[in-house]
Design a protein around this motif. Structure first.
Motif, PDB file in Angstrom:
ATOM      1  N   ARG A 110       0.760  -1.353  -0.009  1.00  0.00           N
ATOM      2  CA  ARG A 110      -0.041   0.054  -0.038  1.00  0.00           C
ATOM      3  C   ARG A 110       0.897   1.237  -0.044  1.00  0.00           C
ATOM      4  N   LEU A 112       3.160   1.932  -1.945  1.00  0.00           N
ATOM      5  CA  LEU A 112       3.704   2.257  -3.424  1.00  0.00           C
ATOM      6  C   LEU A 112       2.647   3.213  -4.126  1.00  0.00           C
ATOM      7  N   PRO A 113       3.066   4.232  -4.737  1.00  0.00           N
ATOM      8  CA  PRO A 113       2.133   5.111  -5.566  1.00  0.00           C
ATOM      9  C   PRO A 113       1.462   4.073  -6.589  1.00  0.00           C
ATOM     10  N   PRO A 114       0.045   4.064  -6.953  1.00  0.00           N
ATOM     11  CA  PRO A 114      -0.519   3.403  -7.903  1.00  0.00           C
ATOM     12  C   PRO A 114       0.024   3.254  -9.215  1.00  0.00           C
TER      13      PRO A 114
END
Length: 269
Positions: A110, A112-114
């Motif tokens: 969660r 990590l940036p999407p």
């Protein structure tokens, strides 16, 4: 004390009004004509119309996006429950030297940036020929639901008294029977919150769905965003109606879960 209680209730009422008013106003605008929405003086009394709702429901793209969202989100939540709950229970009840690393890895997903995850996944699905498919969305969303379910379910299982599980072993239950018949029912209330949170999280997912779909696998958030691309005159009524449609499934899902939870505890008592 009475004055403090009144002030406390007043503050809660003010914050409740601030939180609920945008939702109520959006629902009202879904039944207004565009001229009533863009008027300088906000209109609380107006002649309602169903044109916006019928326009949204009458579009094939909206119904296709709604179907894709229900299938992708529902299946991925089910995968998260089937795989995530046993994993969370194993970490909570049978810790080892890898347990802390596993929890950190699950939580780090969660962090990590999407966009950092979406681009590599898009390349992978393109190479294996599953880009723009529900399979790609389900597998991708399952990574999110499993991580969220594990992350939120470990504390729920840790709060289950060990004495209750030991009583199950004394009654002749094996480890799997203790998990299904003892730990799950006791931790059910907290687990429902974890499942609901994972569903709402992926239901509102926009960037992943945008990167992994182009035509066939568009979800409802993608279709709703496309309704705003209709020229200079923004169809505010249609946009508000699409927001209402986008918000209904999570509310219904939460209502069904809460009803199931209430009935389960009513039968138990």
């Amino acid at each position: 004390m009475k004055l403090d209680r009144i002030l406390g209730n007043l503050v809660l009422a003010i914050f409740g009004f601030i939180a609920l008013f945008p939702l109520v106003w959006t629902a009202l605008n879904a039944f207004k004509k565009n001229v009533d929405i863009i008027s300088k003086v906000p209109k609380f009394f107006f002649t309602p119309t169903l044109e916006n709702v019928t326009y949204v429901l009458g579009r094939h793209s909206v119904m296709a996006g709604l179907t894709n969202s229900i299938i992708a989100c529902g299946t991925s939540v089910l995968v998260g429950v089937v795989l995530g709950l046993p994993l969370a229970y194993a970490i909570a009840r049978y810790p080892n030297k890898w347990s802390a690393d596993i929890q950190f890895f699950v939580l780090s997903i969660r962090f990590l940036p999407p966009v950092a995850v979406a681009i590599p996944l898009m390349v992978i699905w393109l190479q294996i020929g599953l880009y723009d498919s529900l399979v790609a969305l389900i597998v991708t969303y399952s990574l999110i639901t499993i991580s969220v379910t594990v992350w939120l379910s470990i504390p729920a299982f840790q709060r289950v008294p060990k004495e209750v599980e030991e009583a199950g072993f004394v009654d002749g239950y094996g480890a799997y029977a203790v998990f299904w018949k003892v730990a799950l029912p006791v931790a059910l209330r907290s687990l429902v919150g974890a499942i609901a949170f994972s569903f709402v999280l992926i239901w509102n997912e926009f960037l992943m769905a945008l990167m992994l779909s182009s035509t066939n696998a568009k979800t409802l958030p993608i279709v709703a965003s496309e309704l705003s691309q209709q020229g200079m005159n923004v169809p505010w009524g249609i946009l508000n109606a699409s927001v209402v449609l986008l918000s209904l499934p999570p509310l219904l899902f939460l209502g069904v879960l809460s009803g199931f939870l209430s009935s389960a505890f009513t039968r138990r008592t």
